[in-house]
Write an enzyme that holds these catalytic residues in place. Structure first.
Site, PDB file in Angstrom:
ATOM      1  N   HIS A 292       7.345  18.084  39.768  1.00  0.00           N
ATOM      2  CA  HIS A 292       6.786  17.027  38.911  1.00  0.00           C
ATOM      3  C   HIS A 292       6.970  15.772  39.321  1.00  0.00           C
ATOM      4  O   HIS A 292       6.950  14.551  38.636  1.00  0.00           O
ATOM      5  CB  HIS A 292       6.776  17.157  37.481  1.00  0.00           C
ATOM      6  CG  HIS A 292       6.285  18.469  36.884  1.00  0.00           C
ATOM      7  ND1 HIS A 292       5.020  18.562  36.239  1.00  0.00           N
ATOM      8  CD2 HIS A 292       6.775  19.741  36.952  1.00  0.00           C
ATOM      9  CE1 HIS A 292       4.872  19.581  35.844  1.00  0.00           C
ATOM     10  NE2 HIS A 292       5.940  20.653  36.288  1.00  0.00           N
TER      11      HIS A 292
ATOM     12  N   LYS B 198      31.970  -2.508  55.158  1.00  0.00           N
ATOM     13  CA  LYS B 198      32.974  -2.560  54.297  1.00  0.00           C
ATOM     14  C   LYS B 198      33.963  -3.817  54.809  1.00  0.00           C
ATOM     15  O   LYS B 198      34.619  -4.547  54.065  1.00  0.00           O
ATOM     16  CB  LYS B 198      33.857  -1.465  54.622  1.00  0.00           C
ATOM     17  CG  LYS B 198      33.305  -0.181  53.772  1.00  0.00           C
ATOM     18  CD  LYS B 198      33.814   0.999  54.451  1.00  0.00           C
ATOM     19  CE  LYS B 198      35.311   1.322  54.339  1.00  0.00           C
ATOM     20  NZ  LYS B 198      35.968   2.557  54.734  1.00  0.00           N
TER      21      LYS B 198
ATOM     22  N   ARG C 217      34.113  14.473  54.079  1.00  0.00           N
ATOM     23  CA  ARG C 217      33.226  15.049  53.546  1.00  0.00           C
ATOM     24  C   ARG C 217      33.385  16.721  53.848  1.00  0.00           C
ATOM     25  O   ARG C 217      32.416  17.324  53.625  1.00  0.00           O
ATOM     26  CB  ARG C 217      31.760  14.700  54.318  1.00  0.00           C
ATOM     27  CG  ARG C 217      31.952  14.633  55.724  1.00  0.00           C
ATOM     28  CD  ARG C 217      30.884  13.876  56.475  1.00  0.00           C
ATOM     29  NE  ARG C 217      30.869  13.879  57.893  1.00  0.00           N
ATOM     30  CZ  ARG C 217      31.532  12.796  58.460  1.00  0.00           C
ATOM     31  NH1 ARG C 217      32.375  12.053  57.819  1.00  0.00           N
ATOM     32  NH2 ARG C 217      31.487  12.816  59.817  1.00  0.00           N
TER      33      ARG C 217
ATOM     34  N   LYS D  65      42.958   9.224  50.532  1.00  0.00           N
ATOM     35  CA  LYS D  65      44.397   9.660  51.560  1.00  0.00           C
ATOM     36  C   LYS D  65      45.311   8.514  51.786  1.00  0.00           C
ATOM     37  O   LYS D  65      46.493   8.834  52.060  1.00  0.00           O
ATOM     38  CB  LYS D  65      43.444  10.052  53.035  1.00  0.00           C
ATOM     39  CG  LYS D  65      44.619  10.865  54.033  1.00  0.00           C
ATOM     40  CD  LYS D  65      43.896  11.149  55.252  1.00  0.00           C
ATOM     41  CE  LYS D  65      42.938  12.197  55.065  1.00  0.00           C
ATOM     42  NZ  LYS D  65      42.527  12.467  56.431  1.00  0.00           N
TER      43      LYS D  65
END
Length: 537
Positions: free
Chosen positions: A371, A500, A255, A196
Site C-alpha cells: 500500500h 565526519k 556492520r 570500540k
C-alpha cells in the site's frame, strides 16, 4: 567477463520469464536451492541454464573460493586497512583454531562470550541491580553497526525476549535520546555504550546526555553503565568497572559485529541460550558456504542473482521485502551491510571500476509496502528486482488465519510481478463493466501490468534465533561474494569519513567562533541562517 554477461542480458532482454516455465516444467526445482529446511527460489528471474553457467564460471574465475578460504583462515583480506576479516570467528562455537598473525584468536573470543553470558545472567536474574532494584530497561547507545544489528535482531526475536526491555539510541539528534529516556527509571536502567574507541562523537554525545540524566537520580552513574569498547582507559574515566567492559578486535567490522559484544543488548533480552542459538545459525551458514558446491550454495546463488540483475541487466536497485513483521528493520540493516560494503568506485588495485558496484537497497515489511510503493514496482518505468522473505509458520498459533493471508499476499505479489496482466485481458475486464470504444481502451491501458519483473523468495520454517542467524550470515556472505567478483574491498568504508571530518570543522563556525572559515556560498548561507536562529515565526 562483464561483456559476456551484458551480451547474454541483451540477447534475453525481451524474453518473458513465463516462457522459461513453459519450456521446463521442473524449473522451480532446478532453479532453487535448499539448506536445512530453508529454500532459496530464484526461478522467477530471467536466468537460464547458460546464464547460470556463465555466472558460476565468473565466480570461479574471480577466485571466490580462494578468497573465501583466505577470509576464514584469518588472512588480511581487508588490504586497505591491513586487517583480517573474522566476524565468523565470533560465531565459531566449535572453537576451531583461527589464527591472526600466528596467534589463535578463539580463546579470547570464547572468553569474552563467557563473560557476556555471565553478566547477562546476573542482570536477568537480579543478582546485578541498579541503585533502585532489578534492571527493568536496557538502553543501547551506538550508531551504524553498533545500532542497526542489535536493533534489528532484538525486534526479530521479540517472542524470545523475556529479559529487561531493550531500547536503542543512535541519532545525534537530541530528540532520539530524549524520547527514549523519557518515561524510564534511571535507578533501574542499564546503559550500554557501544563504541570500540569510546570516541565516536555521536555515540559519546548521546552517552553524556544519558549520564547527566542518570546523575539526577543515582549517586554512582558508572555503576549502571556497561561499555562495548576496547579502550579501557576511557571507560575507566567514566567509572565503568572493567568487568562490565567487553572489547573486540579490529578484525570485526562494525556492520558485522552483532555476533559479539555489540550483541550484548540482544543477549540481555533473549538470554544466553537463545543468543547461542543465533550464533549457531550463523555458524551453520558458514559451514554451508564453505562446503557446498557453488551451484547449490545459497550465499553464492544469492550473489549471482544480484550480479545478474545489477551488472548484467542494469537494474541498479533491489527491494528487500520481508513478509515477516518482526524483520521490520532487516531492510535498513541490509542497506548498511550492502551499501557501505560494496558502494565503491575503485577496485582493490586502485583502478576505476568498469561496472557499477553496489545496488541501492531498500524495502519495508509485508503488506505495508503493498500500500506504499508496490505501484511503482508493478507499473513503473523502472524494473526493481524484489527479494521476498517468508516464514512458513508464524509464532502466533491462535492467529494462523492471519499468517495464511500474509503468505497468500507474498506469493501473489511474486506471481503478479512475473505474469503481469495483458492489454487484451484488461480490455475484457472493462468490456465486462459495460465500457466501449475509446473509454474502454483508455481505462484498459491503466490496468495493464507489464509483468516480466524478477523476484526471488527465501522461505524458511519459522523465524527463530537459529534461523535469524542463518539469514544474517547468508546476506553477509552474499555481500562478500559480490565484492570479490567486482574486485573491490567490501570491508573498508572510507566514504563515511569526509563528511565526519567536515562536521568537526563546521562546529566552531556554527558556534560563532570562526566566522572567517572558507566555506562555499551555500554552506555559508545555511550556517548564517542557523546562527541567526532561523526566521522569526
Amino acid at each position: 567477463m562483464w561483456a559476456k554477461l551484458e551480451t547474454l542480458a541483451a540477447a534475453t532482454a525481451d524474453r518473458r520469464i513465463t516462457t522459461l516455465f513453459d519450456e521446463d516444467p521442473a524449473r522451480a526445482t532446478e532453479f532453487s536451492a535448499a539448506f536445512e529446511g530453508m529454500i532459496f527460489d530464484y526461478s522467477k528471474t530471467n536466468i537460464d541454464v547458460e546464464t547460470r553457467r556463465t555466472l558460476l564460471d565468473m565466480a570461479r574465475a574471480t577466485h571466490v573460493a580462494e578468497r573465501r578460504d583466505a577470509m576464514f583462515s584469518g588472512a588480511k583480506i581487508n588490504e586497505t586497512e591491513g586487517r583480517a576479516v573474522l566476524h565468523t570467528a565470533l560465531r565459531n562455537l566449535s572453537g576451531r583454531r583461527v589464527e591472526v598473525d600466528g596467534e589463535d584468536v578463539m580463546p579470547g573470543v570464547l572468553d569474552t562470550l563467557a563473560r557476556m553470558e555471565a553478566f547477562a545472567e546476573e542482570v536477568r536474574t537480579g543478582r546485578f541491580t541498579g541503585q533502585g532494584g532489578k534492571i527493568t530497561d536496557v538502553v543501547n547507545i551506538g550508531i551504524g553497526g553498533s545500532d542497526l544489528g542489535p536493533a534489528m535482531a532484538a525486534l526479530a526475536l521479540a517472542p524470545y525476549c523475556d529479559g529487561p526491555r531493550v531500547h536503542f539510541v543512535s541519532n545525534v539528534d537530541g530528540a532520539h535520546v530524549h524520547d527514549t529516556l523519557q518515561g524510564l527509571n534511571p535507578e533501574t536502567t542499564l546503559v550500554i555504550v557501544a563504541s570500540k574507541t569510546f570516541t565516536t562523537i555521536e555515540t559519546m554525545t548521546n552517552a553524556e546526555t544519558a549520564r547527566l540524566w542518570m546523575a539526577e537520580a543515582v549517586t554512582d552513574t558508572g555503576a549502571q553503565f556497561a561499555a562495548l569498547s576496547s579502550n579501557l582507559e576511557k571507560t575507566a574515566e567514566w567509572g565503568i568497572d572493567a568487568s562490565r567492559v567487553f572489547g573486540f578486535e579490529d578484525w570485526v567490522g562494525g556492520r558485522y559485529s552483532v555476533w559479539g559484544p555489540i550483541g550484548l543488548s540482544v543477549m540481555l533480552a533473549v538470554g544466553p541460550q537463545d543468543f547461542r542459538a543465533f550464533l549457531a545459525g550463523g555458524e551453520s551458514m558458514d559451514q554451508h558456504f564453505l562446503t557446498a558446491k557453488f551451484s547449490e550454495n545459497l550465499p553464492v546463488l544469492l550473489a549471482l542473482v544480484g550480479i545478474w540483475h545489477n551488472q548484467g541487466q542494469g537494474h541498479g536497485t533491489r527491494a528487500v521485502l520481508p513478509y515477516d513483521q518482526r524483520l521490520v528493520r532487516l531492510p535498513a540493516y541490509l542497506q548498511q551491510l550492502e551499501m557501505e560494503s560494496n558502494g565503491k568506485s575503485v577496485a582493490m588495485d586502485g583502478s576505476d571500476l568498469t561496472v557499477n558496484a553496489g545496488p541501492v537497497v531498500w524495502g519495508e515489511p509485508g503488506t505495508n509496502g503493498q500500500h506504499a510503493f508496490y505501484q511503482l514496482i508493478h507499473q513503473g518505468t523502472r524494473v526493481v528486482p524484489c527479494e521476498f522473505l517468508l516464514a512458513a509458520r508464524g509464532q502466533e498459533e491462535d492467529l494462523a488465519h492471519q499468517h495464511l493471508l500474509l503468505v497468500a499476499n507474498c506469493l501473489a505479489q511474486s506471481q503478479a510481478l512475473m505474469t503481469g496482466r495483458s492489454l487484451d485481458t484488461a480490455r475484457e475486464m472493462m468490456a465486462a463493466k459495460g465500457l466501449e470504444g475509446e473509454e474502454l481502451e483508455r481505462q484498459a491501458r491503466h490496468r495493464v501490468f507489464p509483468g516480466n519483473r524478477p523476484s526471488t523468495t527465501l522461505i524458511y520454517p519459522q523465524l527463530t534465533p537459529y534461523r535469524l542467524g542463518q539469514i544474517v550470515a547468508l546476506y553477509e556472505h552474499r555481500v562478500f561474494v559480490e565484492g570479490v567478483m567486482l574486485g573491490i574491498n567490501s570491508y573498508d568504508q572510507w566514504g563515511v569519513e569526509l563528511g565526519k571530518e567536515l562536521a568537526l570543522s563546521l562546529q566552531p563556525v556554527l558556534e560563532g567562533e570562526d566566522r572567517g572559515a572558507a566555506l562555499d556560498g551555500s554552506t555559508a548561507m545555511l550556517a548564517g541562517y542557523f546562527r541567526a536562529g532561523g526566521p522569526e515565526g
